[in-house]
Design a protein around this motif. Structure first.
Motif, PDB file in Angstrom:
ATOM      1  N   ASN A  83      -3.851   8.858  -3.063  1.00 25.73           N
ATOM      2  CA  ASN A  83      -4.131   9.538  -1.798  1.00 25.73           C
ATOM      3  C   ASN A  83      -5.397   8.983  -1.158  1.00 25.73           C
ATOM      4  N   GLY A  84      -5.302   8.647   0.125  1.00 27.05           N
ATOM      5  CA  GLY A  84      -6.467   8.204   0.874  1.00 27.05           C
ATOM      6  C   GLY A  84      -6.803   6.747   0.761  1.00 27.05           C
ATOM      7  N   SER A  85      -6.065   5.989  -0.046  1.00 27.94           N
ATOM      8  CA  SER A  85      -6.424   4.583  -0.247  1.00 27.94           C
ATOM      9  C   SER A  85      -6.307   3.759   1.032  1.00 27.94           C
ATOM     10  N   VAL A  86      -7.201   2.796   1.141  1.00 30.19           N
ATOM     11  CA  VAL A  86      -7.126   1.749   2.155  1.00 30.19           C
ATOM     12  C   VAL A  86      -6.809   0.458   1.416  1.00 30.19           C
ATOM     13  N   VAL A  87      -5.666  -0.149   1.734  1.00 29.13           N
ATOM     14  CA  VAL A  87      -5.158  -1.311   1.005  1.00 29.13           C
ATOM     15  C   VAL A  87      -5.408  -2.576   1.820  1.00 29.13           C
ATOM     16  N   SER A  88      -5.923  -3.608   1.157  1.00 31.47           N
ATOM     17  CA  SER A  88      -6.159  -4.898   1.803  1.00 31.47           C
ATOM     18  C   SER A  88      -4.964  -5.818   1.585  1.00 31.47           C
ATOM     19  N   LEU A  89      -4.391  -6.288   2.703  1.00 28.01           N
ATOM     20  CA  LEU A  89      -3.273  -7.232   2.691  1.00 28.01           C
ATOM     21  C   LEU A  89      -3.533  -8.289   3.766  1.00 28.01           C
ATOM     22  N   HIS A  90      -2.649  -9.282   3.865  1.00 29.86           N
ATOM     23  CA  HIS A  90      -2.813 -10.369   4.829  1.00 29.86           C
ATOM     24  C   HIS A  90      -1.491 -10.640   5.536  1.00 29.86           C
ATOM     25  N   LEU A  91      -1.575 -11.015   6.802  1.00 30.65           N
ATOM     26  CA  LEU A  91      -0.374 -11.316   7.573  1.00 30.65           C
ATOM     27  C   LEU A  91       0.230 -12.675   7.248  1.00 30.65           C
ATOM     28  N   GLY A  92      -0.576 -13.638   6.833  1.00 27.66           N
ATOM     29  CA  GLY A  92      -0.127 -15.018   6.814  1.00 27.66           C
ATOM     30  C   GLY A  92       0.416 -15.544   5.504  1.00 27.66           C
ATOM     31  N   TYR A  93       0.958 -14.676   4.648  1.00 27.73           N
ATOM     32  CA  TYR A  93       1.430 -15.109   3.334  1.00 27.73           C
ATOM     33  C   TYR A  93       2.870 -14.638   3.107  1.00 27.73           C
ATOM     34  N   ALA A  94       3.713 -15.581   2.674  1.00 23.15           N
ATOM     35  CA  ALA A  94       5.117 -15.260   2.455  1.00 23.15           C
ATOM     36  C   ALA A  94       5.287 -14.229   1.354  1.00 23.15           C
ATOM     37  N   ASP A  95       4.435 -14.258   0.320  1.00 17.12           N
ATOM     38  CA  ASP A  95       4.539 -13.270  -0.759  1.00 17.12           C
ATOM     39  C   ASP A  95       4.375 -11.854  -0.233  1.00 17.12           C
ATOM     40  N   ARG A 132       6.832   7.971  -4.025  1.00 16.07           N
ATOM     41  CA  ARG A 132       5.670   8.731  -4.480  1.00 16.07           C
ATOM     42  C   ARG A 132       5.153   9.712  -3.432  1.00 16.07           C
ATOM     43  N   GLY A 133       5.814   9.744  -2.284  1.00 14.59           N
ATOM     44  CA  GLY A 133       5.416  10.672  -1.230  1.00 14.59           C
ATOM     45  C   GLY A 133       4.168  10.256  -0.495  1.00 14.59           C
ATOM     46  N   LEU A 134       3.819   8.969  -0.561  1.00 19.16           N
ATOM     47  CA  LEU A 134       2.639   8.455   0.134  1.00 19.16           C
ATOM     48  C   LEU A 134       3.064   7.861   1.475  1.00 19.16           C
ATOM     49  N   ARG A 135       2.524   8.393   2.544  1.00 20.12           N
ATOM     50  CA  ARG A 135       2.898   7.954   3.890  1.00 20.12           C
ATOM     51  C   ARG A 135       1.917   6.895   4.376  1.00 20.12           C
ATOM     52  N   ALA A 136       2.447   5.764   4.838  1.00 20.00           N
ATOM     53  CA  ALA A 136       1.612   4.681   5.362  1.00 20.00           C
ATOM     54  C   ALA A 136       1.336   4.927   6.843  1.00 20.00           C
ATOM     55  N   VAL A 137       0.065   5.153   7.176  1.00 20.63           N
ATOM     56  CA  VAL A 137      -0.352   5.472   8.542  1.00 20.63           C
ATOM     57  C   VAL A 137      -1.461   4.507   8.961  1.00 20.63           C
ATOM     58  N   PRO A 159      -9.478  10.696   3.036  1.00 22.96           N
ATOM     59  CA  PRO A 159      -9.447  11.919   2.224  1.00 22.96           C
ATOM     60  C   PRO A 159      -8.487  11.793   1.054  1.00 22.96           C
ATOM     61  N   ARG A 160      -8.919  12.285  -0.105  1.00 24.69           N
ATOM     62  CA  ARG A 160      -8.100  12.199  -1.311  1.00 24.69           C
ATOM     63  C   ARG A 160      -7.159  13.392  -1.464  1.00 24.69           C
ATOM     64  N   ASP A 161      -7.216  14.340  -0.540  1.00 22.89           N
ATOM     65  CA  ASP A 161      -6.397  15.543  -0.674  1.00 22.89           C
ATOM     66  C   ASP A 161      -5.149  15.518   0.202  1.00 22.89           C
ATOM     67  N   ARG A 162      -4.858  14.357   0.794  1.00 21.64           N
ATOM     68  CA  ARG A 162      -3.655  14.233   1.614  1.00 21.64           C
ATOM     69  C   ARG A 162      -2.877  13.001   1.185  1.00 21.64           C
ATOM     70  N   ALA A 163      -1.546  13.110   1.202  1.00 21.78           N
ATOM     71  CA  ALA A 163      -0.686  12.027   0.718  1.00 21.78           C
ATOM     72  C   ALA A 163      -0.470  10.987   1.809  1.00 21.78           C
ATOM     73  N   ARG A 164      -1.556  10.362   2.206  1.00 26.84           N
ATOM     74  CA  ARG A 164      -1.523   9.296   3.210  1.00 26.84           C
ATOM     75  C   ARG A 164      -2.319   8.105   2.691  1.00 26.84           C
ATOM     76  N   ILE A 165      -1.890   6.917   3.077  1.00 24.93           N
ATOM     77  CA  ILE A 165      -2.650   5.698   2.768  1.00 24.93           C
ATOM     78  C   ILE A 165      -2.615   4.801   4.006  1.00 24.93           C
ATOM     79  N   ALA A 166      -3.537   3.839   4.075  1.00 26.30           N
ATOM     80  CA  ALA A 166      -3.558   2.882   5.180  1.00 26.30           C
ATOM     81  C   ALA A 166      -3.333   1.474   4.640  1.00 26.30           C
TER      82      ALA A 166
END
Length: 254
Positions: A215-227, A242-247, A64-71
């Motif tokens: 708001n609502g973004s799903v972010v792609s990251l990786h476990l195996g990289y030092a960066d 920015r008030g964005l909570r990572a859940v 949802p774009r109406d809540r200050a949460r991201i994954a």
């Protein structure tokens, strides 16, 4: 409390959080999910499995774009020391993440499944061997997804909350059918790509995320990289400003 009882209690707390039922104990420093002194230990609880979100598409790219949460979602493979460092950095900032694990990585590092769940995070399926899943037949894709699901069930009691296709951001129709057959009603994609797998340097990883996340973004990251590990403190601090909570992804959509 024995170590086994403690792990069961922590997993019970993580499961409650993922369904929105967890509330912090007031006036204490106990970790969420840990019983009060003198209280009976809860019965072991299996991690939550896939959930159906009515009205959501078969492939989910954001919440949802109406809540200050991201994954923050992590492709799960690579050096286990880097994986543990990611978890530690997330927990230091009070963030919960979603790890989509490769099955043969879990075969080599089975204790990481418990480490992820014990930290209050979410664990899902990223195929067994991280092949180009869209290039497989439907039967082959199902075999890859199901093999990882069986590893997850053996290690945690659940097939995991989500399936993400390997080597592609979007699943083909036949891969979505295979995932549904394996028990995953939704395929998890993303709308923000950190490009951390290109090893662009920590500042670039931060810019790639913070320049697009909302708001609502799903972010792609990786476990195996030092960066990625090096970028997390600055990235999480920026999200906090920015008030964005990572859940977890389930929390994002609940």
């Amino acid at each position: 409390m024995t170590p086994t009882d403690r792990r069961a209690a922590l997993r019970a707390g993580a499961a409650a959080a993922l369904t929105g039922a967890l509330t912090a104990a007031c006036g204490t420093d106990r970790p969420a999910g840990t019983p009060a002194p003198g209280a009976p230990s809860p019965a072991p609880t299996a991690p939550p499995g896939p959930r159906r979100f009515p009205g959501s598409p078969a492939e989910i790219t954001h919440g949802p774009r109406d809540r200050a949460r991201i994954a923050l979602t992590f492709h799960g493979q690579g050096d286990p020391a880097l994986a543990r460092a990611v978890l530690t950095e997330a927990e230091r900032a009070g963030a919960r993440i979603t790890v989509l694990a490769v099955g043969d990585w879990l075969d080599r590092h089975p204790r990481l499944a418990g480490r992820i769940l014990d930290g209050g995070h979410e664990l899902g399926n990223h195929t067994q061997r991280h092949l180009d899943v869209n290039a497989l037949t439907e039967a082959q894709a199902y075999a890859e997804i199901d093999a990882c699901a069986r590893r997850l069930r053996r290690l945690t009691g659940s097939i995991g909350a989500w399936f993400r296709p390997s080597r592609t951001p979007h699943a083909s129709p036949h891969v979505r059918r295979a995932a549904a057959r394996a028990g995953y009603p939704h395929v998890l994609s993303y709308d923000v790509d950190s490009l951390d797998f290109t090893s662009p340097g920590a500042p670039a990883v931060v810019r790639n995320v913070t320049g697009s996340v909302r708001n609502g973004s799903v972010v792609s990251l990786h476990l195996g990289y030092a960066d990625t590990v090096a970028a997390l403190p600055a990235l999480l601090a920026d999200l906090d400003r920015r008030g964005l909570r990572a859940v977890t992804t389930t929390e994002l959509l609940t």
